[in-house]
Design a protein around this motif. Structure first.
Motif, mmCIF file in Angstrom:
data_model
loop_
_atom_site.group_PDB
_atom_site.id
_atom_site.type_symbol
_atom_site.label_atom_id
_atom_site.label_comp_id
_atom_site.label_asym_id
_atom_site.label_seq_id
_atom_site.Cartn_x
_atom_site.Cartn_y
_atom_site.Cartn_z
ATOM 1 N N ASP A 198 0.836 -1.200 -0.125
ATOM 2 C CA ASP A 198 -0.093 0.045 0.108
ATOM 3 C C ASP A 198 0.719 1.351 0.026
ATOM 4 O O ASP A 198 0.329 2.472 0.047
ATOM 5 N N GLY A 199 2.265 1.133 0.168
ATOM 6 C CA GLY A 199 3.079 2.304 0.053
ATOM 7 C C GLY A 199 3.498 2.674 1.194
ATOM 8 O O GLY A 199 4.429 3.646 1.504
ATOM 9 N N THR A 200 3.072 2.224 2.590
ATOM 10 C CA THR A 200 3.622 2.618 3.896
ATOM 11 C C THR A 200 4.917 1.917 3.836
ATOM 12 O O THR A 200 5.248 0.923 3.427
ATOM 13 N N THR A 201 5.742 2.509 4.753
ATOM 14 C CA THR A 201 7.232 2.185 4.849
ATOM 15 C C THR A 201 7.472 2.234 6.469
ATOM 16 O O THR A 201 6.634 2.640 7.284
ATOM 17 N N GLU A 202 8.169 1.179 6.766
ATOM 18 C CA GLU A 202 8.592 0.875 8.142
ATOM 19 C C GLU A 202 10.210 0.895 8.192
ATOM 20 O O GLU A 202 10.843 0.303 7.386
ATOM 21 N N VAL A 203 10.782 1.847 9.166
ATOM 22 C CA VAL A 203 12.192 1.616 9.177
ATOM 23 C C VAL A 203 12.332 0.694 10.126
ATOM 24 O O VAL A 203 11.984 0.647 11.433
ATOM 25 N N LEU A 204 13.143 -0.362 9.670
ATOM 26 C CA LEU A 204 13.430 -1.617 10.512
ATOM 27 C C LEU A 204 14.653 -1.405 11.403
ATOM 28 O O LEU A 204 14.820 -2.003 12.541
ATOM 29 N N GLU A 205 15.787 -0.619 10.840
ATOM 30 C CA GLU A 205 16.950 -0.459 11.802
ATOM 31 C C GLU A 205 17.624 0.791 11.050
ATOM 32 O O GLU A 205 17.604 1.125 9.953
ATOM 33 N N THR A 206 18.659 1.443 11.917
ATOM 34 C CA THR A 206 19.430 2.385 11.371
ATOM 35 C C THR A 206 20.607 1.855 11.532
ATOM 36 O O THR A 206 21.198 0.988 12.400
ATOM 37 N N ILE A 207 21.300 2.097 10.337
ATOM 38 C CA ILE A 207 22.764 1.421 9.990
ATOM 39 C C ILE A 207 23.999 2.520 9.816
ATOM 40 O O ILE A 207 23.416 3.695 9.695
ATOM 41 N N GLU A 208 24.833 2.230 10.323
ATOM 42 C CA GLU A 208 26.340 3.107 10.052
ATOM 43 C C GLU A 208 26.441 2.919 8.268
ATOM 44 O O GLU A 208 26.274 2.140 7.945
#
Length: 74
Positions: free
Chosen positions: A50-60
């Motif tokens: 549906d176009g929604t996004t989810e940030v799973l992790e922040t990476i270096e």
């Protein structure tokens, strides 16, 4: 002594092949209504149909590595 070399032309050909394979995989996932997961800047992101996004992790950020065009392994 072993010498490993790879031409710029060969590298570009492989990069095109990998890019095409990735595009095909993304299209197949979208056609089946599955989410896709990718890296965007310094995040791992899951994007739903549906176009929604989810940030799973922040990476270096990945550091840039400059290798010589040819090198020897001893």
């Amino acid at each position: 002594m072993s010498r490993i070399t790879e031409s710029s032309k060969s590298h570009k050909k492989k990069q095109r092949l990998f890019s095409q394979a990735g595009a095909i995989a993304v299209a197949a996932a979208r056609n089946k209504g599955l989410p896709i997961t990718y890296a965007s800047e310094n995040h791992i992101v899951r994007e739903y149909p549906d176009g929604t996004t989810e940030v799973l992790e922040t990476i270096e950020p990945i550091p840039q590595v400059n290798l010589p065009k040819t090198f020897s392994i001893k």
